[in-house]
Design a protein around this motif. Structure first.
Motif, PDB file in Angstrom:
ATOM      1  N   PHE A   1       0.821  -1.211   0.000  1.00 30.18           N
ATOM      2  CA  PHE A   1       0.000   0.000   0.000  1.00 30.18           C
ATOM      3  C   PHE A   1       0.858   1.265   0.000  1.00 30.18           C
ATOM      4  O   PHE A   1       0.460   2.292  -0.563  1.00 30.18           O
ATOM      5  CB  PHE A   1      -0.939   0.004   1.209  1.00 30.18           C
ATOM      6  N   TYR A   2       2.027   1.195   0.614  1.00 27.53           N
ATOM      7  CA  TYR A   2       2.917   2.355   0.601  1.00 27.53           C
ATOM      8  C   TYR A   2       3.360   2.693  -0.819  1.00 27.53           C
ATOM      9  O   TYR A   2       3.331   3.867  -1.230  1.00 27.53           O
ATOM     10  CB  TYR A   2       4.136   2.082   1.483  1.00 27.53           C
ATOM     11  N   TYR A   3       3.758   1.690  -1.578  1.00 28.25           N
ATOM     12  CA  TYR A   3       4.198   1.945  -2.951  1.00 28.25           C
ATOM     13  C   TYR A   3       3.037   2.382  -3.840  1.00 28.25           C
ATOM     14  O   TYR A   3       3.245   3.085  -4.833  1.00 28.25           O
ATOM     15  CB  TYR A   3       4.858   0.695  -3.528  1.00 28.25           C
ATOM     16  N   LEU A   4       1.815   1.988  -3.501  1.00 30.35           N
ATOM     17  CA  LEU A   4       0.662   2.425  -4.276  1.00 30.35           C
ATOM     18  C   LEU A   4       0.272   3.864  -3.964  1.00 30.35           C
ATOM     19  O   LEU A   4      -0.126   4.619  -4.863  1.00 30.35           O
ATOM     20  CB  LEU A   4      -0.532   1.499  -4.001  1.00 30.35           C
ATOM     21  N   LEU A   5       0.380   4.250  -2.690  1.00 26.08           N
ATOM     22  CA  LEU A   5      -0.128   5.552  -2.274  1.00 26.08           C
ATOM     23  C   LEU A   5       0.948   6.633  -2.191  1.00 26.08           C
ATOM     24  O   LEU A   5       0.607   7.824  -2.222  1.00 26.08           O
ATOM     25  CB  LEU A   5      -0.795   5.425  -0.891  1.00 26.08           C
ATOM     26  N   SER A   6       2.215   6.252  -2.073  1.00 23.74           N
ATOM     27  CA  SER A   6       3.266   7.263  -1.908  1.00 23.74           C
ATOM     28  C   SER A   6       3.357   8.259  -3.064  1.00 23.74           C
ATOM     29  O   SER A   6       3.596   9.451  -2.821  1.00 23.74           O
ATOM     30  CB  SER A   6       4.621   6.586  -1.686  1.00 23.74           C
ATOM     31  N   PRO A   7       3.168   7.845  -4.349  1.00 22.85           N
ATOM     32  CA  PRO A   7       3.192   8.864  -5.415  1.00 22.85           C
ATOM     33  C   PRO A   7       2.117   9.926  -5.244  1.00 22.85           C
ATOM     34  O   PRO A   7       2.362  11.113  -5.534  1.00 22.85           O
ATOM     35  CB  PRO A   7       2.963   8.042  -6.699  1.00 22.85           C
ATOM     36  N   ILE A   8       0.934   9.538  -4.784  1.00 23.74           N
ATOM     37  CA  ILE A   8      -0.135  10.521  -4.551  1.00 23.74           C
ATOM     38  C   ILE A   8       0.252  11.466  -3.427  1.00 23.74           C
ATOM     39  O   ILE A   8       0.037  12.688  -3.511  1.00 23.74           O
ATOM     40  CB  ILE A   8      -1.452   9.792  -4.230  1.00 23.74           C
ATOM     41  N   VAL A   9       0.842  10.908  -2.364  1.00 22.04           N
ATOM     42  CA  VAL A   9       1.249  11.740  -1.230  1.00 22.04           C
ATOM     43  C   VAL A   9       2.318  12.738  -1.659  1.00 22.04           C
ATOM     44  O   VAL A   9       2.255  13.935  -1.330  1.00 22.04           O
ATOM     45  CB  VAL A   9       1.754  10.850  -0.078  1.00 22.04           C
ATOM     46  N   TYR A  10       3.315  12.275  -2.417  1.00 20.75           N
ATOM     47  CA  TYR A  10       4.385  13.166  -2.874  1.00 20.75           C
ATOM     48  C   TYR A  10       3.846  14.243  -3.814  1.00 20.75           C
ATOM     49  O   TYR A  10       4.286  15.407  -3.764  1.00 20.75           O
ATOM     50  CB  TYR A  10       5.474  12.361  -3.578  1.00 20.75           C
ATOM     51  N   LEU A  34       0.698  15.531  -3.930  1.00 24.46           N
ATOM     52  CA  LEU A  34      -0.074  16.533  -3.190  1.00 24.46           C
ATOM     53  C   LEU A  34       0.826  17.362  -2.281  1.00 24.46           C
ATOM     54  O   LEU A  34       0.548  18.543  -2.040  1.00 24.46           O
ATOM     55  CB  LEU A  34      -1.158  15.834  -2.367  1.00 24.46           C
ATOM     56  N   GLU A  35       1.897  16.753  -1.793  1.00 27.52           N
ATOM     57  CA  GLU A  35       2.838  17.513  -0.974  1.00 27.52           C
ATOM     58  C   GLU A  35       3.555  18.565  -1.809  1.00 27.52           C
ATOM     59  O   GLU A  35       3.856  19.662  -1.322  1.00 27.52           O
ATOM     60  CB  GLU A  35       3.845  16.566  -0.324  1.00 27.52           C
ATOM     61  N   SER A  36       3.829  18.240  -3.081  1.00 30.96           N
ATOM     62  CA  SER A  36       4.439  19.234  -3.968  1.00 30.96           C
ATOM     63  C   SER A  36       3.504  20.402  -4.267  1.00 30.96           C
ATOM     64  O   SER A  36       3.954  21.471  -4.690  1.00 30.96           O
ATOM     65  CB  SER A  36       4.858  18.567  -5.282  1.00 30.96           C
ATOM     66  N   LYS A  37       2.194  20.199  -4.055  1.00 24.85           N
ATOM     67  CA  LYS A  37       1.202  21.271  -4.235  1.00 24.85           C
ATOM     68  C   LYS A  37       0.957  22.045  -2.940  1.00 24.85           C
ATOM     69  O   LYS A  37      -0.087  22.697  -2.779  1.00 24.85           O
ATOM     70  CB  LYS A  37      -0.120  20.678  -4.734  1.00 24.85           C
ATOM     71  N   LYS A  38       1.932  21.962  -2.022  1.00 20.88           N
ATOM     72  CA  LYS A  38       1.921  22.721  -0.770  1.00 20.88           C
ATOM     73  C   LYS A  38       0.866  22.236   0.227  1.00 20.88           C
ATOM     74  O   LYS A  38       0.453  22.991   1.117  1.00 20.88           O
ATOM     75  CB  LYS A  38       1.717  24.222  -1.026  1.00 20.88           C
TER      76      LYS A  38
END
Length: 379
Positions: free
Chosen positions: A64-73, A75-79
């Motif tokens: 689940f980490y490898y599936l969700l980490s791109p989304i987290v990164y 959205l984090e880049s969008k402040k």
């Protein structure tokens, strides 16, 4: 004395000051320690229990980490703060699970119950078809030529089935224990996953802090390549499996095959295992289609062939690409070996485990080439 001094200097040069020989001696020392400690059961028993307890939650959390980490990164880049991103993802996942529990799961449960209720009918029809086939003139001639006895075959199959059933009943307690461990693992996964998503960036640095300074850069490159291999496989294989299940469901609905949702979900789940998964998934579809009618069997084979062609020619090349660089024959042998060694879990983890091991071995070989002096250095 000169010869003694020369041999001493040569011994120091080839053995004592040779990093590769020192590395081999270090591995030998570790192996001897493990061999000695395995003879003392109370040393490794707690470690074995610990690994069995935490292995499944860690594997599920990693997936689940490898599936969700791109989304987290992203959205984090969008402040957007990371903790808020994780909370939003958890709310979306809870919503999807609730939707599945209220809409999809009841349909699957209904079809599974119907399939189980129809198993005696399917078995009777298949037995009748088998008897009709064995009673034909062509099969009688073939059976007489090869000294084939159908009654003996049916007795053997019946004995094997009885043996499997008895073994299954005897291992019921083990099955219940495995179900309990799985439920506990599923309960603990959200907590482990939360901290992985929250602190995942710091994990490589923390692990590398235990490594010597001289090899930290190389170790980081190895870890980065391993992570890329695992993430590419997990994301790609899950997307491909979902596409296969969706296309099969549409195809089964078009031809009117019974229990289309259950058969499509089964195909999607088994397709996680490359090459062997689709071969396993087609078996229940063949049984249902053959019992329905010969025309339905032909339609099902056509749908399956079309979906496999689409997956092999368009979906997998676009999603998976050539990221793993593993030959299909190698994958099949790896899956079979891992299945014999570790069971179902080994079959699921065979390909990513082999990819990680391949990265480690390749970097170790490059280090050996550079340090051993046995290979010519190419500019």
């Amino acid at each position: 004395m000169r010869n003694t001094g020369a041999w001493s200097e040569r011994f120091k040069l080839l053995v004592i000051h040779n990093k590769f020989v020192f590395f081999l001696l270090f591995l030998l020392l570790i192996g001897l320690n493990i061999l000695v400690l395995t003879k003392i059961k109370f040393v490794f028993t707690p470690l074995t229990v610990l690994l069995k307890t935490v292995l499944l939650p860690l594997i599920l959390s990693g997936v689940f980490y490898y599936l969700l980490s791109p989304i987290v990164y992203y959205l984090e880049s969008k402040k957007l703060k990371r903790v808020y991103t994780i909370i939003i993802l958890y709310l979306i996942i809870i919503g999807v699970i609730a939707l599945l529990l209220t809409i999809v799961i009841p349909l699957i449960r209904e079809q599974i119950i119907g399939l189980i209720q129809n198993i005696p009918t399917y078995a009777r029809v298949i037995n009748q078809q088998f008897e009709h086939l064995m009673g034909s003139q062509l099969m009688n001639q073939l059976a007489s030529s090869i000294d084939f006895n159908s009654e003996k075959l049916m007795d053997t199959i019946s004995q094997k089935a009885t043996s499997i059933l008895n073994h299954s009943l005897s291992s019921l307690s083990g099955f219940l224990g495995a179900v309990t461990e799985t439920i506990l693992a599923i309960v603990t996964v959200p907590f482990i996953l939360f901290y992985l998503l929250l602190e995942g960036k710091r994990l490589p640095s923390y692990i590398l802090s235990f490594a010597p300074l001289a090899i930290r850069d190389s170790a980081y490159n190895v870890m980065k390549e391993m992570s890329h291999q695992i993430s590419s496989y997990i994301r790609g294989q899950i997307i491909v499996s979902f596409c296969i299940g969706f296309l099969l469901f549409i195809g089964y609905q078009v031809i009117g095959l019974d229990f289309s949702l259950v058969l499509a979900v089964t195909a999607a789940c088994t397709s996680i295992v490359p090459y062997l998964g689709p071969a396993i998934a087609i078996t229940p579809a063949l049984v249902v289609a053959s019992v329905t009618s010969p025309v339905m069997l032909l339609k099902m084979i056509v749908i399956w062939t079309i979906v496999q062609l689409i997956e092999g020619k368009f979906i997998s090349p676009q999603i998976m690409g050539k990221s793993l660089h593993i030959h299909p024959v190698t994958i099949i042998f790896v899956i079979l070996t891992a299945g014999n060694l570790f069971g179902v879990l080994g079959i699921i983890l065979a390909v990513p485990g082999y990819a990680v091991l391949k990265v480690f071995i390749s970097h170790l070989f490059l280090w050996f080439k550079a340090k051993s002096g046995l290979y010519e250095v190419q500019d």
